[in-house]
Design an enzyme around this catalytic site. Structure first.
Site, PDB file in Angstrom:
ATOM      1  N   ASP A 123      -6.395   1.404   0.855  1.00 13.54           N
ATOM      2  CA  ASP A 123      -6.312   1.808   2.264  1.00 13.54           C
ATOM      3  C   ASP A 123      -7.828   1.240   2.798  1.00 13.54           C
ATOM      4  O   ASP A 123      -8.488   0.842   2.327  1.00 13.54           O
ATOM      5  CB  ASP A 123      -6.094   3.133   2.906  1.00 13.54           C
ATOM      6  CG  ASP A 123      -7.202   4.337   2.293  1.00 13.54           C
ATOM      7  OD1 ASP A 123      -8.001   3.851   1.765  1.00 13.54           O
ATOM      8  OD2 ASP A 123      -6.839   5.435   2.757  1.00 13.54           O
ATOM      9  N   LYS A 157       0.726  -1.473   0.060  1.00  6.74           N
ATOM     10  CA  LYS A 157       0.058   0.079   0.034  1.00  6.74           C
ATOM     11  C   LYS A 157       0.801   1.302  -0.011  1.00  6.74           C
ATOM     12  O   LYS A 157       0.613   2.161  -0.930  1.00  6.74           O
ATOM     13  CB  LYS A 157      -0.734   0.056   1.164  1.00  6.74           C
ATOM     14  CG  LYS A 157      -1.996   1.084   1.096  1.00  6.74           C
ATOM     15  CD  LYS A 157      -2.646   1.297   2.458  1.00  6.74           C
ATOM     16  CE  LYS A 157      -1.669   1.907   3.264  1.00  6.74           C
ATOM     17  NZ  LYS A 157      -2.017   2.979   4.368  1.00  6.74           N
TER      18      LYS A 157
END
Ligand code: SF4
Length: 215
Positions: free
Chosen positions: A135, A117
């Site tokens: 997220d 991420k």
């Protein structure tokens, strides 16, 4: 790409025309540190911490030289400060070993302390790459809208990459974050203020019922 997905994208863009990364940074390295600090923390808090932190350290060399306990104290209010301080020390040491800050997703992911991420955010925001960082907001909104039906962030990323053209990925990432942050809240989605009810799987399933249920 399905016309439904294109319409959802356009409506998100209409609602959140100014969607952008809300972390403050001057260099790709500063963004990398800020993204590490942003896990389980608000961008506002991270910006308050990095405003002071980057005055005393804003390079890999400076973070390698900074004692671990000092770094922990400086980032304490971001939460998970021990793990985050360790990650910042490790990614800084990795960059020094490499001799430069990587600019590809694969290169970023090879840095110790950097997950997928984080690599996706830095690759997209600092280097203009095409990537969808998933997220908590992206995961929740993409699944509520029915853009994907995925059990994990990794599967959500994969599903979104298949559902949208590559040149839309980075913009989509920011649009979904703004939608999650300002409209489609975790505990209480503000469906009355949302322009996507027509397309939303969650709304269809919950309209007239309990909209407070979480995904
Ligand atoms: S209609 Fe409600 S649940 Fe669906 S995206 Fe909008 S705010 Fe979220």
């Amino acid at each position: 790409m399905l016309s439904r997905n294109r319409e959802i994208f356009d409506l998100l863009a209409q609602k959140h025309g100014d969607a952008h990364c809300e972390l403050n940074y001057d260099t790709p390295f500063e963004l990398l540190v800020a993204v590490v600090l942003s896990a389980q923390c608000t961008d506002k808090r991270v910006n308050a911490v990095t405003e002071e932190l980057f005055k005393v350290a804003d390079t890999p060399e400076a973070f390698v030289a900074m004692p671990l306990d000092e770094l922990e104290k400086r980032i304490y209010s971001c939460g998970f400060y021990r793990n985050k301080a360790k990650a910042i020390k490790e990614l800084s040491a990795s960059i020094l070993e490499l001799g430069e800050m990587p600019s590809t997703r694969e290169g970023l992911m090879r840095l110790r302390g950097v997950g997928r991420k984080t690599a996706n955010v830095v690759y997209a925001v600092a280097f203009g790459g095409n990537a969808i960082a998933v997220d908590t907001h992206v995961f929740r909104v993409a699944n509520r809208l029915g853009l994907v039906n995925a059990a994990t962030p990794e599967l959500t990323e994969q599903g979104l990459m298949e559902a949208f053209d590559e040149d839309m990925w980075s913009r989509l990432h920011h649009l979904l974050i703004f939608q999650g942050r300002y409209v489609c809240h975790s505990r209480q989605p503000d469906c009355a203020q949302c322009n996507l009810t027509k397309y939303c799987a969650y709304y269809s399933a919950h309209a007239g019922k309990d909209e407070h249920e979480t995904v």
